[in-house]
Design a protein around this motif. Sequence first.
Motif, PDB file in Angstrom:
ATOM      1  N   CYS A 181       0.843  -1.201   0.000  1.00  0.00           N
ATOM      2  CA  CYS A 181       0.000   0.000   0.000  1.00  0.00           C
ATOM      3  C   CYS A 181       0.874   1.247   0.000  1.00  0.00           C
ATOM      4  O   CYS A 181       1.795   1.371   0.795  1.00  0.00           O
ATOM      5  N   GLN A 182       0.575   2.180  -0.888  1.00  0.00           N
ATOM      6  CA  GLN A 182       1.444   3.365  -1.000  1.00  0.00           C
ATOM      7  C   GLN A 182       1.236   4.362   0.139  1.00  0.00           C
ATOM      8  O   GLN A 182       2.006   5.282   0.303  1.00  0.00           O
ATOM      9  N   GLU A 183       0.176   4.146   0.918  1.00  0.00           N
ATOM     10  CA  GLU A 183      -0.069   5.069   2.030  1.00  0.00           C
ATOM     11  C   GLU A 183       0.582   4.579   3.317  1.00  0.00           C
ATOM     12  O   GLU A 183       1.358   5.300   3.938  1.00  0.00           O
ATOM     13  N   THR A 197      -4.804  -3.560  -2.158  1.00  0.00           N
ATOM     14  CA  THR A 197      -5.882  -4.354  -2.751  1.00  0.00           C
ATOM     15  C   THR A 197      -6.842  -3.474  -3.551  1.00  0.00           C
ATOM     16  O   THR A 197      -7.688  -3.956  -4.260  1.00  0.00           O
ATOM     17  N   VAL A 198      -6.691  -2.172  -3.390  1.00  0.00           N
ATOM     18  CA  VAL A 198      -7.556  -1.260  -4.140  1.00  0.00           C
ATOM     19  C   VAL A 198      -6.687  -0.515  -5.151  1.00  0.00           C
ATOM     20  O   VAL A 198      -5.687   0.099  -4.787  1.00  0.00           O
ATOM     21  N   CYS A 204      -6.689   2.149   4.004  1.00  0.00           N
ATOM     22  CA  CYS A 204      -6.199   3.479   3.601  1.00  0.00           C
ATOM     23  C   CYS A 204      -7.096   4.100   2.531  1.00  0.00           C
ATOM     24  O   CYS A 204      -7.238   5.315   2.457  1.00  0.00           O
ATOM     25  N   ALA A 205      -7.685   3.254   1.712  1.00  0.00           N
ATOM     26  CA  ALA A 205      -8.594   3.769   0.691  1.00  0.00           C
ATOM     27  C   ALA A 205      -9.753   4.482   1.367  1.00  0.00           C
ATOM     28  O   ALA A 205     -10.188   5.552   0.945  1.00  0.00           O
ATOM     29  N   LYS A 206     -10.238   3.864   2.451  1.00  0.00           N
ATOM     30  CA  LYS A 206     -11.352   4.484   3.180  1.00  0.00           C
ATOM     31  C   LYS A 206     -10.878   5.731   3.908  1.00  0.00           C
ATOM     32  O   LYS A 206     -11.512   6.777   3.856  1.00  0.00           O
ATOM     33  N   ASN A 244      -7.351  16.254   6.003  1.00  0.00           N
ATOM     34  CA  ASN A 244      -6.807  15.806   4.725  1.00  0.00           C
ATOM     35  C   ASN A 244      -7.719  14.880   3.928  1.00  0.00           C
ATOM     36  O   ASN A 244      -7.933  15.115   2.746  1.00  0.00           O
ATOM     37  N   PRO A 245      -8.268  13.836   4.567  1.00  0.00           N
ATOM     38  CA  PRO A 245      -9.145  12.947   3.781  1.00  0.00           C
ATOM     39  C   PRO A 245     -10.351  13.678   3.204  1.00  0.00           C
ATOM     40  O   PRO A 245     -10.737  13.437   2.060  1.00  0.00           O
ATOM     41  N   ILE A 246     -10.899  14.594   3.991  1.00  0.00           N
ATOM     42  CA  ILE A 246     -12.081  15.329   3.535  1.00  0.00           C
ATOM     43  C   ILE A 246     -11.720  16.215   2.354  1.00  0.00           C
ATOM     44  O   ILE A 246     -12.364  16.204   1.305  1.00  0.00           O
ATOM     45  N   LEU A 247     -10.639  16.970   2.522  1.00  0.00           N
ATOM     46  CA  LEU A 247     -10.244  17.909   1.467  1.00  0.00           C
ATOM     47  C   LEU A 247      -9.844  17.160   0.201  1.00  0.00           C
ATOM     48  O   LEU A 247     -10.165  17.576  -0.904  1.00  0.00           O
TER      49      LEU A 247
END
Lengths: 182, 356
Positions: free
Chosen positions: A3-5, A12-13, A32-34, A110-113
């Motif tokens: 995973c890159q995060e 997997t995504v 992390c996708a979520k 960050n996730p929101i923006l």
Amino acid sequence: MECQECHQRPATVHLTQVVNGKKTEIHVCEQCAKDNGYMNYGEENFSLNDLLSGLFHSEGPSPFKGQSPQTHPKKESLKCPSCGLTYNEFARIGKFGCAVCYETFDDRLNPILRRVHSGNTRHDGKIPKREGGNLHLKKEIEEYKNNLRQLIEQEEFEEAAKCRDKIRSLENELHQDEGGEE
Amino acid sequence: MSLKQFINEAISPWMKQEGPDSDIVMSSRIRLARNFADHPFPIIAREETLSKVLAYFEENFQQTSFRDYKDFELVRMRDLQPVEKRVLVEKHLISPHLAEHSENSATLISQNEQVSIMVNEEDHVRIQLYFPGFQLDKALEQASQLDDWLEEKVDYAFDEKRGYLTACPTNVGTGMRASVMMHLPALSMTQQINRMIPAINQLGLVVRGIYGEGSEALGSIFQISNQITLGKSEEDIVEDLHSVVKQLIDQERKARETLMHRSSVRLEDRIFRSYGVLTNSRIIESKEAAKCLSDLRLGIDLGLIDHIPRTILNELVILTQPGFLQQYAETTLSPDERDVRRASLIRERLQLEHKE
């Protein structure tokens, strides 16, 4: 592929994001996708506010399956010291209460923006003249520093020394500015 | 009041002018959202805070001028009758939000009505600037100068990382919404627009019909604007929008040519039927009016109708809205009464062209 995060779980995504015509490949794990808002709802019938509220709650595990976000009681009690808006209220109304809210909720923004602004989290536009006074200076210093690096590489030491002095004087100016504000 | 006089006062001076590509682009708009650093945002602020913000604006900007934008007049929402607010909304000088939250909100309007600075909307300050036709670059340049002018006296909420801080996370960063109002009858008739909208959305831009949503746009009038405000400079955002609008203009022109070429009699029939409806109907709903006005405007653009000025679409689209109809009638009207008034206003307006 990892995973890159988080660089821990396997990716997997796999997504292709097209932002302004530029393609970006994203490989992340489901978690992390979520967390980063890459997952889509698959439903078009959300109003913007539904969409935003959903995102604001997306800090907890699997929030999309309707689990209560209160699994993080500590985080939920987050409250803006300036205007008194809590994170829960922010999530419900989808609006900030004041400028300080941005710092207060910074950890979760960050996730929101990213979701709202096609992956972007940092401003890259206009800097106000007065309010952004220091920032103009900082930008200038940054430019001189880049210049200095190049001069050293080209072994133009005389020019480099001038450049270094310029940086010092600008940095002095910056410190005075910052000191003066407090 | 005569109709001519009423129209003169009702239509903003800038709307009577034509701009570049104004056969397709009706207007270009830049909106900047700004806030005071040290006051809570209007959505949660106490009325006394909002009244302070408002008083500050009145003190510093009432009757001031900035370059071409002369004699800013502060219009307090609480001083207006509901129908007067409605008229300002229909002219796009204020947002519906401002009209609803009237206690301590206001707008500063320049004499030429090109600039409207809303105070205590969702954000403390919303600067809005219109240009006729396709003039996004110019609108951005001037909006930015207006912004600098305000900043001389207002401490803006700004953060190095997040940019201009706004109440809604969808506006943070540049705080800028650039939009263009387009008349796309040929792309709508041939349904090509339905295929183009998803592609445009992919570029971080939004397409809206001004009456309905998306492809259901009545009167073939679409608004295209940027969705993203964070992580890109104002110039880049405008450039992206510019290039998409440019392509839409080209496509619309091509579609018009093809229509004229392949089915000119049908097209002519449609246009003149609509003209007939507009000049003869005694009852007309806003939906039908929008469609017929769009056809009429296309007829003017294609040279099929040559005694009516092009700006008639912009003008009548605004004048046939409920607020204006009631203002002209000087009384409250039921929807049925409005349809009658609308028909007579359009007839009268078109007759003015015959006389001249």
